[in-house]
Design an enzyme around this catalytic site. Structure first.
Site, short mmCIF file in Angstrom:
data_model
loop_
_atom_site.label_atom_id
_atom_site.label_comp_id
_atom_site.label_asym_id
_atom_site.label_seq_id
_atom_site.Cartn_x
_atom_site.Cartn_y
_atom_site.Cartn_z
CB THR A 1 -0.93 0.00 1.22
OG1 THR A 1 -1.81 -1.12 1.14
CG2 THR A 1 -1.76 1.27 1.29
CB CYS B 1 -7.62 -12.26 5.81
SG CYS B 1 -6.86 -10.99 6.85
#
Length: 818
Positions: A16, A44
């Site tokens: 990011t 995740c």
């Protein structure tokens, strides 16, 4: 003037930061270093690919090296591990795992995003274990998947009941593996409080997982096959997942002299700068500020890492930022349940010595009169000023929506009572005119303005020991759900007329089922001069908190425990309830039926649709053995449609309706054929045929390898089903023998001797047993796992699950497992 910015670590924070840096500046040289192969992946989602929920592995790869380089003009170097940070020379030492080369790279500014690593304590025997894994990245996931596929894993153990541990537990169950979960703490999921965690414990038990709390892993023996717990209990395990927790990956930072803080997290200022000039740190590796208490904490979650990655890029480009801390807002799925939380738990507030008040509510997810409503168990924590300190919720629908609203309110400074004034969208399928969040606000307003006093579920037992005066104001029919010891019982609608029965010289502890009527009773009593406290959350909260763990020996894949929410009325003829059991593996549909029947009246009808074609036989057996009536059962559009009525209705079902219903056997015989070996199946047929010839009703339940004996032909398959088909025998005539098989030579010898002695072949024996009335039942769950289709099996084979077998074994005096 352009700068050289080096980023150590990709995934959430580093990737990011890199892309945001490029969007803000086209001239800076941006180098992203990642020691592994993958620079940006959805960590995740790893457990869900292991369990097959996420089918395609590539869907977890968010960005590739080539794609990010082409789009953002970034210098991305994977397989490049930074082995040392040199703050004095403003450089890093890099080792490339493919070329085996080591080199130096200078920087003007350095961003650390090394994340967190799994906690692996020094457990005796761990170094020699071959079946113990942790899950943090794509290679870990690949190793676990490969082991499961190649090592015939039947039983798995998960050590640790946090997010990853619970997700791995669920996904291993989805694969049909028997799972045991060991957690050292008194509860799983430490970010919620015990009374909510108890509902998770119950759900785990219902899915056949053996949950062991207050215990830890002490020693690993037999290369990982044997686990010794701290309590001395011994577990057998084909596969073990260590999910004890994570700790900041701070090795580089520590060696570079960066200041460390809470639990080893790198200390940073409000601009994410470390103690060394021009070195910044973000993500799971850093100490952050708790948004609620403004104290140091560690929150290894994806949202903070992504947010920090964006903000540090702004800092390096001179833009103003504001990062008030992390509230730890999170959500998790545990089978059918959704669990969400934000802020601090009650346990943390107690540890920090912070005064608080608590609210428990059990509202519906949407308007109760609209089909499908389900309860949400909500908890709100706030201080005397109304500041919201935390919130938790658990349920099946609308859970995360409510926590997200509260998290937003907290972020912008709303008080607990102000939740009542938040205008939320409403329509019967989605909410109620008073949303659960609004109800929290109304309840908080009552407490803050001292319109009522409450007591908590964890105070009840001590009050009972002191023989406090408890007043139960529920209706009589509710008492069957349980009650506290020796309360005074006065239904609310009689309370006003019976005030003289209550003492004015002692505190009255009033309770109802969920707390709302208790509040009304408390207001009435207070108006008449009584000292009174209402049980927050009612008897339901107390009862849920008192759930006792069950010792479970899991034997079947995941089952659904969703309950039907169709209305139950007091009319003579209650309305039919419809139940959707599609997509559930045996015994999931039966479990859902039982839960529905338990809530129904005698004579009430239940309509079920299921996608498991073996459900038809299962439901027949279940009805016969539970005293309920099967009215009809048919297969339409590849779905089983069943209608049953609670209780007995005589002979209302016609023979056509009851086709396939299990017969009540007198001195019957039942067998489970698990083996796929010729001699053992032969023995089964001899015993079964002999029992049938003597007049016994015989049922043989074929499961897993035993299913090969029922094959009559091969059909075209693909994928894993094709692989199973290649490895398994093609029919009864091709089964190996258990001893001296000698690559099939033993099989041929046995057949030759049988022919000489005029003993029928195994396929012929199977057909003869059928002619004698022996019932052959194929386990549909095993068929599904092994890719076996009905078209492969003999035409006389019936299909069912565990209920079919157990139904016949109820009245059998011979029961064999072969």
């Amino acid at each position: 003037m352009s700068k050289k910015i080096v980023i150590i670590g990709g995934v959430a924070g580093g990737a990011t930061a890199a892309t945001r840096l490029r969007r803000l500046n086209e001239t800076d040289q941006i180098i992203l270093l990642e020691k592994g192969e993958y620079i940006s992946f959805a960590n995740c989602g790893l457990p869900y690919h292991v369990g097959g929920v996420i089918k395609e592995r590539d869907n977890l790869l968010l960005q590739t090296v080539e794609g990010m380089h082409a789009q953002y003009d970034l210098d991305i170097r994977n397989f490049s591990e930074v082995t040392k940070i040199n703050p004095e020379t403003k450089s890093v030492t890099i080792y490339h795992h493919q070329t085996k080369e080591t080199y130096e790279e200078s920087y003007d500014q350095l961003i650390l995003s090394t994340g967190a690593k799994a906690i692996v304590p020094p457990i005796t025997g761990l170094a020699t274990a071959t079946n113990v894994f942790s899950l943090r990245n794509i290679p870990d996931m690949d190793q676990i998947q490969a082991y499961i596929k190649t090592q015939n894993v039947q039983t798995a153990t998960v050590i640790g009941g946090g997010f990853i541990g619970l997700e791995m537990m669920e996904n291993l169950v989805e694969l049909g593996i028997d799972v045991q979960l060991v957690e050292m703490a008194p509860q799983v999921m430490p970010n919620v409080d015990f009374e909510l965690a108890q509902q998770i414990h119950q759900q785990i038990n219902l899915h056949g997982v053996n949950l062991i709390l207050n215990d830890g892993l002490k020693e690993i023996q037999e290369a990982g096959k044997r686990l010794v717990l701290t309590s001395g209990q011994v577990l057998q395990s084909d596969l073990t997942i260590l999910s004890i927790g994570v700790t900041p990956e701070n090795t580089l930072a520590k060696e570079a002299g960066l200041t460390l803080g809470f639990r080893g997290g790198v200390k940073v200022d409000h601009h994410f700068q470390t103690s060394q000039k021009d070195i910044y740190a973000i993500g799971d590796m850093i100490e952050v500020t708790d948004f609620v208490t403004q104290e140091a904490t560690h929150v290894p979650l994806a949202w903070p890492a992504n947010r920090q990655g964006r903000l540090v890029a702004d800092v390096l480009n001179g833009l103003p930022i504001h990062y008030p801390g992390t509230a730890g807002t999170s959500v998790a799925k545990v089978f059918e349940l959704t669990i969400a939380a934000t802020g601090n738990s009650e346990r943390l507030l107690k540890q920090k010595g912070i005064d608080y008040q608590a609210i428990h509510l059990h509202p519906n997810s949407h308007a109760g009169y609209y089909p499908g409503a389900s309860p949400i168990h909500l908890k709100l924590l706030f201080d005397a000023s109304g500041k919201i300190l935390g919130a938790q919720a658990i349920g099946t629908k609308g859970v995360e929506k409510r926590i997200d609203v509260i998290a937003t309110a907290m972020r912008f400074g709303a008080k607990a009572d102000e939740l009542a004034s938040i205008e939320l969208s409403y329509a019967p399928p989605y909410s109620s005119a008073k949303d659960p969040v609004n109800l929290l606000g109304y309840t908080a307003d009552n407490l803050l303005n001292q319109r009522v006093r409450t007591f908590q579920w964890h105070e009840v037992d001590a009050l009972l020991e002191k023989q406090a005066f408890f007043l139960d104001i529920r209706e009589e029919f509710e008492l069957a759900t349980g009650k506290l010891a020796n309360p005074t019982w006065i239904p609310l609608n009689q309370l006003r007329q019976r005030l003289t029965e209550l003492p004015k010289d002692k505190m009255i502890y009033v309770y109802c089922q969920v707390g709302q009527r208790g509040y009304n009773a408390a207001r009435l009593l207070m108006a008449h001069g009584f000292e009174v406290k209402n049980l927050d959350g009612g008897y339901k909260t107390y009862k849920q908190a008192k759930y006792q763990l069950k010792l479970v020996t899991p034997k079947t894949p995941a089952v659904s425990t969703q309950t039907t929410n169709a209305p139950i009325t007091n009319q003579p003829k209650a309305p039919m309830i419809e139940l959707d059991a599609c997509g559930l593996q045996c015994p999931g549909p039966i479990l859902k039926v039982k839960q529905a029947i338990d809530q129904m009246e005698d004579g009430q009808q239940l309509k079920i649709v299921a996608s498991d074609f073996g459900f038809s036989a299962d439901i027949a057996a279940w009805c016969e053995n539970t005293g309920n009536t099967l009215l009809s059962s048919d297969l339409t559009n590849n779905q089983v449609n069943v209608l049953i009525e609670k209780g007995q209705v005589g002979s209302s079902a016609t023979p056509a309706m009851t086709e396939g219903v299990l017969r009540e056997t007198k001195e019957g015989a039942t067998m489970v054929v698990f083996s796929g070996e010729m001699d053992k199946v032969l023995a089964s047929m001899i015993i079964a045929s002999g029992a049938a010839a003597m007049g016994k009703d015989v049922t043989i339940f074929f499961t897993f390898w035993g299913l090969s004996a029922l094959k009559k032909q091969r059909i075209k398959k693909s994928g894993l089903a094709k692989m199973f088909d290649m490895m398994l025998p093609k029919g009864a005539a091709s089964l190996p023998i258990s001893s001296m098989n000698m690559g099939g030579l033993g099989n041929k010898m046995i057949k030759h001797v049988m022919k000489q002695k005029n003993v029928e072949s195994l396929p012929k024996m199977i057909e003869q047993a059928n002619q004698l009335g022996v019932k052959f039942v194929a386990c549909t769950m095993s068929m599904d796992i092994m890719g076996i289709e009905p078209a492969e099996l003999y035409d006389f084979v019936e299909y069912g699950g565990v209920a079919t077998y157990l139904g016949d074994s109820e009245s059998a005096n011979l029961n064999l497992f072969i």
